[in-house]
Every structure is written in C-alpha cells, then in structure tokens.
Design an enzyme around this catalytic site. Structure first.
Site, PDB file in Angstrom:
ATOM      1  N   TYR A 109       0.857  -1.187   0.000  1.00  0.00           N
ATOM      2  CA  TYR A 109       0.000   0.000   0.000  1.00  0.00           C
ATOM      3  C   TYR A 109       0.889   1.231   0.000  1.00  0.00           C
ATOM      4  O   TYR A 109       1.772   1.384   0.861  1.00  0.00           O
ATOM      5  CB  TYR A 109      -0.933   0.040   1.210  1.00  0.00           C
ATOM      6  CG  TYR A 109      -1.929   1.171   1.089  1.00  0.00           C
ATOM      7  CD1 TYR A 109      -3.127   0.986   0.418  1.00  0.00           C
ATOM      8  CD2 TYR A 109      -1.637   2.436   1.573  1.00  0.00           C
ATOM      9  CE1 TYR A 109      -4.026   2.042   0.251  1.00  0.00           C
ATOM     10  CE2 TYR A 109      -2.527   3.491   1.410  1.00  0.00           C
ATOM     11  CZ  TYR A 109      -3.718   3.285   0.742  1.00  0.00           C
ATOM     12  OH  TYR A 109      -4.597   4.318   0.557  1.00  0.00           O
ATOM     13  N   GLN A 158     -10.857   0.307   1.338  1.00  0.00           N
ATOM     14  CA  GLN A 158     -11.382  -0.571   0.293  1.00  0.00           C
ATOM     15  C   GLN A 158     -10.249  -1.296  -0.448  1.00  0.00           C
ATOM     16  O   GLN A 158     -10.429  -2.447  -0.886  1.00  0.00           O
ATOM     17  CB  GLN A 158     -12.258   0.210  -0.691  1.00  0.00           C
ATOM     18  CG  GLN A 158     -11.571   1.315  -1.471  1.00  0.00           C
ATOM     19  CD  GLN A 158     -11.629   2.667  -0.762  1.00  0.00           C
ATOM     20  OE1 GLN A 158     -11.747   2.730   0.452  1.00  0.00           O
ATOM     21  NE2 GLN A 158     -11.550   3.738  -1.535  1.00  0.00           N
ATOM     22  N   ASN A 189      -3.367   6.128   6.042  1.00  0.00           N
ATOM     23  CA  ASN A 189      -4.047   6.937   7.049  1.00  0.00           C
ATOM     24  C   ASN A 189      -4.709   6.034   8.091  1.00  0.00           C
ATOM     25  O   ASN A 189      -4.556   4.809   8.085  1.00  0.00           O
ATOM     26  CB  ASN A 189      -5.055   7.882   6.396  1.00  0.00           C
ATOM     27  CG  ASN A 189      -6.171   7.144   5.663  1.00  0.00           C
ATOM     28  OD1 ASN A 189      -6.451   5.966   5.925  1.00  0.00           O
ATOM     29  ND2 ASN A 189      -6.830   7.821   4.734  1.00  0.00           N
ATOM     30  N   SER A 236       3.819   9.534  12.233  1.00  0.00           N
ATOM     31  CA  SER A 236       5.278   9.469  12.299  1.00  0.00           C
ATOM     32  C   SER A 236       5.812  10.251  13.492  1.00  0.00           C
ATOM     33  O   SER A 236       5.124  11.118  14.051  1.00  0.00           O
ATOM     34  CB  SER A 236       5.870  10.034  10.999  1.00  0.00           C
ATOM     35  OG  SER A 236       7.225   9.727  10.893  1.00  0.00           O
ATOM     36  N   GLN A 257      10.315  16.050  10.405  1.00  0.00           N
ATOM     37  CA  GLN A 257       9.296  15.070  10.758  1.00  0.00           C
ATOM     38  C   GLN A 257       7.946  15.736  10.928  1.00  0.00           C
ATOM     39  O   GLN A 257       6.917  15.182  10.551  1.00  0.00           O
ATOM     40  CB  GLN A 257       9.704  14.348  12.046  1.00  0.00           C
ATOM     41  CG  GLN A 257       9.144  12.953  12.180  1.00  0.00           C
ATOM     42  CD  GLN A 257       9.636  12.038  11.065  1.00  0.00           C
ATOM     43  OE1 GLN A 257      10.765  12.157  10.622  1.00  0.00           O
ATOM     44  NE2 GLN A 257       8.791  11.155  10.607  1.00  0.00           N
ATOM     45  N   HIS A 267       5.357  16.251   7.968  1.00  0.00           N
ATOM     46  CA  HIS A 267       4.628  15.111   7.418  1.00  0.00           C
ATOM     47  C   HIS A 267       3.135  15.246   7.627  1.00  0.00           C
ATOM     48  O   HIS A 267       2.335  14.972   6.731  1.00  0.00           O
ATOM     49  CB  HIS A 267       5.083  13.815   8.097  1.00  0.00           C
ATOM     50  CG  HIS A 267       6.202  13.118   7.401  1.00  0.00           C
ATOM     51  ND1 HIS A 267       6.101  12.627   6.127  1.00  0.00           N
ATOM     52  CD2 HIS A 267       7.445  12.814   7.822  1.00  0.00           C
ATOM     53  CE1 HIS A 267       7.241  12.055   5.781  1.00  0.00           C
ATOM     54  NE2 HIS A 267       8.074  12.152   6.793  1.00  0.00           N
ATOM     55  N   GLU A 288      10.025   6.100  16.759  1.00  0.00           N
ATOM     56  CA  GLU A 288      10.185   5.549  15.406  1.00  0.00           C
ATOM     57  C   GLU A 288      11.586   5.879  14.880  1.00  0.00           C
ATOM     58  O   GLU A 288      12.308   5.003  14.411  1.00  0.00           O
ATOM     59  CB  GLU A 288       9.110   6.141  14.497  1.00  0.00           C
ATOM     60  CG  GLU A 288       9.209   5.679  13.050  1.00  0.00           C
ATOM     61  CD  GLU A 288       8.251   6.430  12.140  1.00  0.00           C
ATOM     62  OE1 GLU A 288       8.045   5.967  11.005  1.00  0.00           O
ATOM     63  OE2 GLU A 288       7.723   7.495  12.543  1.00  0.00           O
ATOM     64  N   HIS A 289      11.952   7.156  14.945  1.00  0.00           N
ATOM     65  CA  HIS A 289      13.284   7.610  14.538  1.00  0.00           C
ATOM     66  C   HIS A 289      13.988   8.244  15.737  1.00  0.00           C
ATOM     67  O   HIS A 289      13.377   9.029  16.464  1.00  0.00           O
ATOM     68  CB  HIS A 289      13.207   8.687  13.446  1.00  0.00           C
ATOM     69  CG  HIS A 289      12.383   8.309  12.255  1.00  0.00           C
ATOM     70  ND1 HIS A 289      11.052   8.658  12.125  1.00  0.00           N
ATOM     71  CD2 HIS A 289      12.708   7.615  11.136  1.00  0.00           C
ATOM     72  CE1 HIS A 289      10.594   8.208  10.966  1.00  0.00           C
ATOM     73  NE2 HIS A 289      11.572   7.563  10.346  1.00  0.00           N
ATOM     74  N   ASP A 295      15.201   8.220   5.249  1.00  0.00           N
ATOM     75  CA  ASP A 295      13.925   8.146   4.545  1.00  0.00           C
ATOM     76  C   ASP A 295      14.105   7.755   3.086  1.00  0.00           C
ATOM     77  O   ASP A 295      13.255   7.073   2.506  1.00  0.00           O
ATOM     78  CB  ASP A 295      13.218   9.507   4.596  1.00  0.00           C
ATOM     79  CG  ASP A 295      12.387   9.689   5.844  1.00  0.00           C
ATOM     80  OD1 ASP A 295      12.193   8.703   6.582  1.00  0.00           O
ATOM     81  OD2 ASP A 295      11.938  10.820   6.098  1.00  0.00           O
ATOM     82  N   GLU A 330       1.257 -34.712  31.308  1.00  0.00           N
ATOM     83  CA  GLU A 330       0.243 -33.795  30.774  1.00  0.00           C
ATOM     84  C   GLU A 330      -1.092 -34.491  30.526  1.00  0.00           C
ATOM     85  O   GLU A 330      -2.055 -33.851  30.096  1.00  0.00           O
ATOM     86  CB  GLU A 330       0.745 -33.156  29.476  1.00  0.00           C
ATOM     87  CG  GLU A 330       1.936 -32.225  29.697  1.00  0.00           C
ATOM     88  CD  GLU A 330       2.323 -31.441  28.454  1.00  0.00           C
ATOM     89  OE1 GLU A 330       1.735 -31.673  27.378  1.00  0.00           O
ATOM     90  OE2 GLU A 330       3.213 -30.580  28.562  1.00  0.00           O
ATOM     91  N   HIS A 369      -0.578 -39.047  22.660  1.00  0.00           N
ATOM     92  CA  HIS A 369       0.779 -38.542  22.396  1.00  0.00           C
ATOM     93  C   HIS A 369       1.816 -39.607  22.763  1.00  0.00           C
ATOM     94  O   HIS A 369       2.741 -39.899  21.998  1.00  0.00           O
ATOM     95  CB  HIS A 369       1.045 -37.268  23.212  1.00  0.00           C
ATOM     96  CG  HIS A 369       0.490 -36.020  22.616  1.00  0.00           C
ATOM     97  ND1 HIS A 369      -0.850 -35.840  22.396  1.00  0.00           N
ATOM     98  CD2 HIS A 369       1.111 -34.875  22.201  1.00  0.00           C
ATOM     99  CE1 HIS A 369      -1.047 -34.633  21.875  1.00  0.00           C
ATOM    100  NE2 HIS A 369       0.124 -34.037  21.734  1.00  0.00           N
TER     101      HIS A 369
END
Length: 465
Positions: free
Chosen positions: A125, A187, A210, A233, A255, A258, A322-323, A356, A410, A415
């Site tokens: 995506y 979708q 998103n 981010s 950053q 964004h 994240e960074h 990046d 057990e 088994h």
C-alpha cells in the site's frame, strides 16, 4: 512544544507522553463496514468507495504495464538518477538480511532445521491522491523482491484527474513491482485481503496509510498477513551541548511537516539548548511552504530536560521512538545503551531524511512506542520459516521414552502412544507391524509402560504463599 524537566532520580513515565493509543472506535467501525462490504460485493463496493472518498474511479483498476514501464521517461532525469541511487543502496542493505534454510544432524542420525520460503504474494500500500511517495515504493517492494516473492502488487489511490503520479510509477518500475492498481483507502486493503473480480487476493499486505487504512489492516489481520499497524510518524532528537540548534530545529521540522499528528521529541541535559532550538525554528518556519502543518505538529511535541545523560537515555527508551537521532559528542558509545528505537541515526551528520530516502535501511518503522517490541520492515517480513524434523530409528529409541513421560505428566495418552508404538518397530528394524491387530493390544502399556509417581506435595495456594 511542552516541556518536562526531570531532576535527580526522576524518570519520564509513559503517561507523560499523552499518547492517544489505539485507533478511535469510530474509525475502526467505519473501516470494518467498508471491509465487510467489499468482501461481500467485490469490485462494485470498491468503486462506490473510490467515488465517495477519492472523487474519481478509473474504468479499470489495473494500471497498464506499458504506462508503468514508460513512467521513467516522464520524470526529470535527475529524479530518475536519485531513484536509482536509492534503489542500489536499499537493495544492497536488504540483500544482507536474507535468511537461508539450515539443517543440523545429531549423532543418532536425527535431523532438525528450518526451511525458509518466500511469501507467495504481497500487496504494497502506497499513499497517494494529493501526495506521492516513491520512496515508500522502494522501501516496500525491494525487500519483498529480495525475499523471492513471486507476485508483488501495488495499491495506490489515483489523483483527482484519475492518474497516478509518474514519480510513484517510475519507482514501481525501478523496484520491479509486478502489477499496479489505482485504488486506495480501506477498500484497497479489503480487496487485497479477500480478492475481487479484478484485484487479486494476496498472502500479505504491507505499507503505511491513514487511520482508515491502519484500521482496515488491523481488521483483516489473521485472514491475511500484515506488517504492522502504523500510526503518525515521530522523531526523537537526543542532544548534548555540542548539538547545533539550527540543525536540530531543521531535523525536528523534517518530521513535523509530514502530518499535523506527527510527534517530535527533544531530549537533552543541556538546559540552554531548547530555547536556542525554538529561536531557530521560528526563523525557519516562516520560510516553510508547509508552515501550517509543521506548526500544528510541533505544538503537541515534547521537550524533556534532564540533569544527566543517564536520565535522558532512560527517557528515550520510554518514548521508544520511530526515529532517533543522536546529536551527541559520544554518539557511538551511547548506541549500546539505547534499547528502544525503530531506526537510530548516529552523529550530527546522520539526518533522518537520509534514512527516509537513500541510506539503505527500511523507513517503514514501528510507531507509537511499539519500537519497544517491534522491528523495521525487512526481508524477514516476506519470508516464512517452517521447522523441519526428521527422526532416525536410533533417534526414536533415544527420545521416545522422554516423550512418553512428558505426555503422561500432561495426561495426553495418544501422544505417548504415538511415540511408544515406534519403539518396538525401531528395535525390530521394521517400518510396519506384521500383525496390525496385535499391535493394538495392550495399548495402555505401550503408551505408558511405567506409571509416574504422584508429586509428593500438592501445590495448593496456601502452600505457595
């Protein structure tokens, strides 16, 4: 940016971060409704949502291969050169992540190991519409191709005129994407997870989007593999007195621009640095074409001031960004002391945007504190591992008795029987019983030839206190 000052033994607490956490219920509900509709009605539902959310729906979701392959001719040669440089660095880095199958044999002839197999098909995506992210195409497609994925498709929403950005298509061509579909949003995730008349079902869906894309990925997870549920981010700059406030300001802004929801953190034990960074920001912000977005993001950022490096490092691990940029004189020595970060940029020359675009490591990273337990996207996300176990007769004779004992503890009779039946066959050096009915007699003794003694003391709650 708000400021928290820590003194003495004080430490940053998770509650200080004021993170929103899980996706809002209304977003999850909306995404689930879209996914369910697409799963039931296929292309017709996809077209309805494309028209509603994007204002456009192409006659065919599949972008012709000729359009993709010719996109490089539509862009500036300087862009194509930069794209190819980035491709080379990213490919080289990810080639080093590729895992191989391995096997090892014991003295008794038993072999165990791991068989590594690429995921059969993947959907990438890539956000689109009003923006274009060719770098995301490279970061998602290259590790999939290195892993050996045979079918890599790309999903990206069209622009208002129904076209796809030539930058995005050129990146798809360079990265070796097999098919491109002009569809986005929840979708698109649903279509890839369950398949429609014209969009193929895949084994795994990866890539940022998103909140509705993230919610859809969470909802379909389990029916299809996903990489992560990515949030807004974020960047954290850990800086000492040697840091340049102008450079730090620019890195935080990189950053912040964004998304208004992006979060910026500045952690330092130099009490004079924040005010100098803020002053530099003001000079730079008024010149930014994305001033409004950047300011909105910075408004909910956080500055953490400590009195010592140890508290600052602890604060970084609590943030689990994240960074993470290390603007410190002893940046390399700090690396071993950092435990939670998606990507770590060591030293003042290591600008986060280099990561990046061209450095090589993946820029699809865990967000929202999930770097405490998650990884960057990598080749390993597109490879499956199957354990391999191959016993010899001697191996069965060595290990089956232990299986019988553990299975008895057990209470799993079959088994123990499964292992126990092989013991007489192994002793006789035969593959099958000559008399099948006789083999079934006295099965209790075959399964559990000896009865375990009961534990000497019952571990009741009062005995454990």
């Amino acid at each position: 940016m708000r400021t928290i000052t820590l003194t003495g033994a004080e430490r940053l607490e998770p509650s200080d971060l004021e993170r929103s956490g899980a996706l809002p219920r209304k977003v999850m509900d909306a995404a689930q409704s879209i996914v369910d509709d697409v799963r039931m009605h296929g292309d017709a539902a996809v077209r309805t949502y494309c028209q509603r959310f994007d204002g456009i729906c192409p006659g065919s979701f599949r972008v012709p291969d000729a359009v993709v392959s010719s996109a490089g001719k539509e862009v500036d040669p300087a862009f194509l050169k930069a794209l190819e440089r980035a491709y080379a660095h990213i490919r080289d880095f990810h080639e080093r992540q590729k895992e191989q199958s391995w096997f090892t044999s014991r003295d008794d002839g038993t072999t165990v190991g791991v068989k590594v197999t690429p995921v059969a098909s993947v959907a990438l995506y890539v956000p689109g519409g009003r923006a274009q992210y060719p770098s995301t195409v490279l970061m998602d497609a290259i590790p999939a191709k290195v892993a050996g994925v045979q079918r890599v498709i790309m999903l990206t929403p069209p622009q208002r005129d129904g076209s796809i950005s030539p930058y995005t298509l050129a990146a798809a061509s360079v990265a070796g994407v097999d098919e491109v579909y002009a569809v986005g949003g929840a979708q698109a995730i649903a279509a890839a997870a369950y398949g429609t008349e014209t969009i193929p079902r895949v084994a795994k869906v990866v890539g940022p989007g998103n909140a509705y894309v993230a919610a859809a990925k969470r909802y379909v997870s389990g029916d299809v593999g996903i990489d992560m549920v990515a949030g807004p981010s974020e960047v954290c700059v850990l800086a000492d007195e040697t840091a340049d406030p102008v450079v730090v300001a620019a890195d935080l802004m990189a950053q912040a621009e964004h998304d208004p929801m992006a979060t910026c953190y500045l952690v330092t034990w130099d009490s004079s640095l924040p005010s100098r960074v803020f002053a530099a920001m003001e000079h730079l912000l008024v010149q930014s074409p994305r001033e409004k977005i950047t300011r909105e993001s910075l408004d909910h950022g956080l500055v953490v001031c400590t009195t010592a490096p140890e508290a600052a490092i602890a604060a970084v691990d609590t943030i689990a960004p994240e960074h993470l940029e290390l603007h410190c004189a002893e940046a390399w020595s700090m690396l071993a002391r950092i435990h939670n970060a998606g990507a770590i940029f060591v030293g003042p020359w290591s600008s986060e945007p280099l990561g990046d675009y061209v450095a090589g490591p993946n820029h699809t990273l865990p967000t929202g504190g999930t770097a405490a337990f998650s990884n960057p996207l990598g080749v390993y996300d597109f490879q499956k591992r199957s354990s391999v176990i191959a016993y010899s007769r001697e191996g069965v004779l060595n290990d089956a008795p232990s299986v019988q004992v553990l299975a008895q503890a057990e209470g799993l009779w079959a088994h123990a029987l499964s292992a126990g039946l092989r013991i007489p066959l192994a002793h006789a050096q035969k593959d099958c019983f000559e008399n099948e009915e006789a083999a079934c007699e006295n099965a209790n003794h075959t399964a559990w030839p000896t009865v375990l003694d009961s534990p000497k003391a019952s571990m009741k709650p009062e005995r454990l206190s």
